[in-house]
Design a protein around this motif. Sequence first.
Motif, PDB file in Angstrom:
ATOM      1  N   LEU A   1     -20.626  52.236  44.009  1.00  0.00           N
ATOM      2  CA  LEU A   1     -19.443  51.766  44.739  1.00  0.00           C
ATOM      3  C   LEU A   1     -18.959  50.421  44.191  1.00  0.00           C
ATOM      4  O   LEU A   1     -17.761  50.131  44.180  1.00  0.00           O
ATOM      5  CB  LEU A   1     -19.807  51.629  46.222  1.00  0.00           C
ATOM      6  CG  LEU A   1     -18.731  51.912  47.262  1.00  0.00           C
ATOM      7  CD1 LEU A   1     -18.026  53.222  46.998  1.00  0.00           C
ATOM      8  CD2 LEU A   1     -19.361  51.916  48.646  1.00  0.00           C
ATOM      9  N   LEU A   2     -19.907  49.621  43.713  1.00  0.00           N
ATOM     10  CA  LEU A   2     -19.543  48.287  43.203  1.00  0.00           C
ATOM     11  C   LEU A   2     -19.267  48.318  41.700  1.00  0.00           C
ATOM     12  O   LEU A   2     -19.222  47.281  41.045  1.00  0.00           O
ATOM     13  CB  LEU A   2     -20.665  47.289  43.523  1.00  0.00           C
ATOM     14  CG  LEU A   2     -20.934  47.097  45.027  1.00  0.00           C
ATOM     15  CD1 LEU A   2     -22.107  46.151  45.270  1.00  0.00           C
ATOM     16  CD2 LEU A   2     -19.678  46.578  45.741  1.00  0.00           C
ATOM     17  N   GLY A   3     -19.127  49.528  41.148  1.00  0.00           N
ATOM     18  CA  GLY A   3     -18.677  49.624  39.745  1.00  0.00           C
ATOM     19  C   GLY A   3     -19.791  49.806  38.739  1.00  0.00           C
ATOM     20  O   GLY A   3     -19.524  49.825  37.531  1.00  0.00           O
ATOM     21  N   GLY A   4     -21.047  49.951  39.171  1.00  0.00           N
ATOM     22  CA  GLY A   4     -22.162  50.123  38.239  1.00  0.00           C
ATOM     23  C   GLY A   4     -22.273  51.573  37.772  1.00  0.00           C
ATOM     24  O   GLY A   4     -21.512  52.437  38.216  1.00  0.00           O
ATOM     25  N   ASP A   5     -23.228  51.826  36.882  1.00  0.00           N
ATOM     26  CA  ASP A   5     -23.403  53.214  36.427  1.00  0.00           C
ATOM     27  C   ASP A   5     -24.857  53.670  36.566  1.00  0.00           C
ATOM     28  O   ASP A   5     -25.390  54.393  35.732  1.00  0.00           O
ATOM     29  CB  ASP A   5     -22.902  53.401  34.991  1.00  0.00           C
ATOM     30  CG  ASP A   5     -23.679  52.535  34.018  1.00  0.00           C
ATOM     31  OD1 ASP A   5     -24.545  51.766  34.482  1.00  0.00           O
ATOM     32  OD2 ASP A   5     -23.434  52.645  32.800  1.00  0.00           O
ATOM     33  N   ALA A   6     -25.529  53.207  37.640  1.00  0.00           N
ATOM     34  CA  ALA A   6     -26.907  53.623  37.905  1.00  0.00           C
ATOM     35  C   ALA A   6     -26.943  55.132  38.152  1.00  0.00           C
ATOM     36  O   ALA A   6     -25.960  55.719  38.611  1.00  0.00           O
ATOM     37  CB  ALA A   6     -27.438  52.884  39.126  1.00  0.00           C
ATOM     38  N   VAL A   7     -28.081  55.721  37.855  1.00  0.00           N
ATOM     39  CA  VAL A   7     -28.243  57.172  38.029  1.00  0.00           C
ATOM     40  C   VAL A   7     -29.321  57.413  39.086  1.00  0.00           C
ATOM     41  O   VAL A   7     -30.369  56.762  39.074  1.00  0.00           O
ATOM     42  CB  VAL A   7     -28.656  57.818  36.688  1.00  0.00           C
ATOM     43  CG1 VAL A   7     -29.099  59.267  36.890  1.00  0.00           C
ATOM     44  CG2 VAL A   7     -27.495  57.756  35.701  1.00  0.00           C
ATOM     45  N   TYR A   8     -29.054  58.351  39.970  1.00  0.00           N
ATOM     46  CA  TYR A   8     -30.078  58.721  40.960  1.00  0.00           C
ATOM     47  C   TYR A   8     -30.812  59.946  40.435  1.00  0.00           C
ATOM     48  O   TYR A   8     -30.222  61.019  40.309  1.00  0.00           O
ATOM     49  CB  TYR A   8     -29.422  59.021  42.319  1.00  0.00           C
ATOM     50  CG  TYR A   8     -30.444  59.263  43.399  1.00  0.00           C
ATOM     51  CD1 TYR A   8     -31.389  58.297  43.695  1.00  0.00           C
ATOM     52  CD2 TYR A   8     -30.482  60.457  44.108  1.00  0.00           C
ATOM     53  CE1 TYR A   8     -32.356  58.506  44.670  1.00  0.00           C
ATOM     54  CE2 TYR A   8     -31.431  60.673  45.087  1.00  0.00           C
ATOM     55  CZ  TYR A   8     -32.373  59.696  45.355  1.00  0.00           C
ATOM     56  OH  TYR A   8     -33.322  59.907  46.312  1.00  0.00           O
TER      57      TYR A   8
END
Length: 383
Positions: free
Chosen positions: A287-294
Amino acid sequence: MVVGAGLAGVRSVEALRARGFAGTITLMGEEAHRPYDRPPLSKSVLLGETDSTVVDSDLDALEVDFRAGVAAKGLRPGVVETTEGEVAYDGLVIATGARPIRLRGDGEQHVLRTIDDALELRARLVAGRSVAVIGAGWIGAEVATAARRAGCEVTVVEAADLPLSAALGPVGAHTARWYGQAGVDLRLGTSVASVDHDGLTLADGSRVEADVVVTGVGVRPAVEWLAGSGVELDNGVVTDEHLRTALPGVVAAGDCAAWWSRRYGRRLRVEHWDTALGAPEVAAATLLGGDAVYDPVPYFWSEQFGHMVQYAGHHDGERLVLRGDPATDVKWGACWVADDGRLAAVLAVNRPRDLLQGRRLIEGGQRLDVGRLADPAVALRDC
Ligand code: FAD
């Protein structure tokens, strides 16, 4: 804005603040309670050991506008329609969880999803009363455990030929004897036609008389409010591996989210506490623009008939290797191993170390010696 004030909802608020988000956060939940944990509802709450499972989270310190008893009714880009009017958002976390399935019939039917459900059911579990539990899944087994401890006469009716069949396949059969040992009448291969006054009518027309009926046949994602919103729905809210939905600025986490798993190359929706705990971290980052992966190795546990049952991974046709003899050993387990020798999933019954080590092996993707795996005296990490 966060809709759904369960564990995934409150963890989303915490994750947004931990990542430095300083704007307004509204946390909206249809229940009249502060966010609380559900696993104890069918354990310590039903057993009468506690009345509150409120999550240890300081909503004041998080400076969140918490609105209890408010439900979302609809969504259009930038606006959530609620039972108390419209609320605008820049970013939205959908965390509305799941709701229990109820069966046909006019009889009183308890389900177990909320603290109110748990307290109401606990009051009905009085020594000498007859209790019919529909479903020998996780919830059914835990309710049966608590009802027996309360001194009730318990019948568990299960449509499949073994308990826990959906989650464990044939391995679930090894838990059937726990019911008998606890004095529970387990009726397998038995379908319920309807819940009536004073009990159940079965599919063959026969009756199970009961003072109390508890339905534990699963849940459905609570996403009806999203119909027509542009958010794709297919067994929950469809997301990519970043937990992003089809609608810009909208993510989903917890029981309601069906996310794309890179690890398993398929969509997963996991109705377990660990997912509600971990997914919000990624949802907030996205939501804050990152590209983390779950991309976790899914994990859950259950406490039933005095046994700690833990499972990690995901299996689908892999080779099954038992660790120990479930018929005689109190501590036993099972591993599901892929053709290339990698561990796909592990079940640990009263063997918490197997769970920890197995989960690490699944994450690491090491190849194992299947011969050693079958020897419960060999630690999993040494296989
Ligand atoms: P939920 O906890 O369902 O929270 C969603 C919230 O959103 C609810 O409060 C709901 O009322 C609210 N909501 C729904 N629709 C709306 C709407 N339209 N507007 C506003 N609010 C809405 N997992 C394990 O791993 N191990 C266990 O031993 C275990 N035991 C469990 C025992 C019980 C009795 C239950 C019910 C669950 C158990 N679980 C267990 C599962 C675990 O608790 C769930 O996976 C977890 O609660 C999911 O969290 P969530 O925040 O995604 O959803």
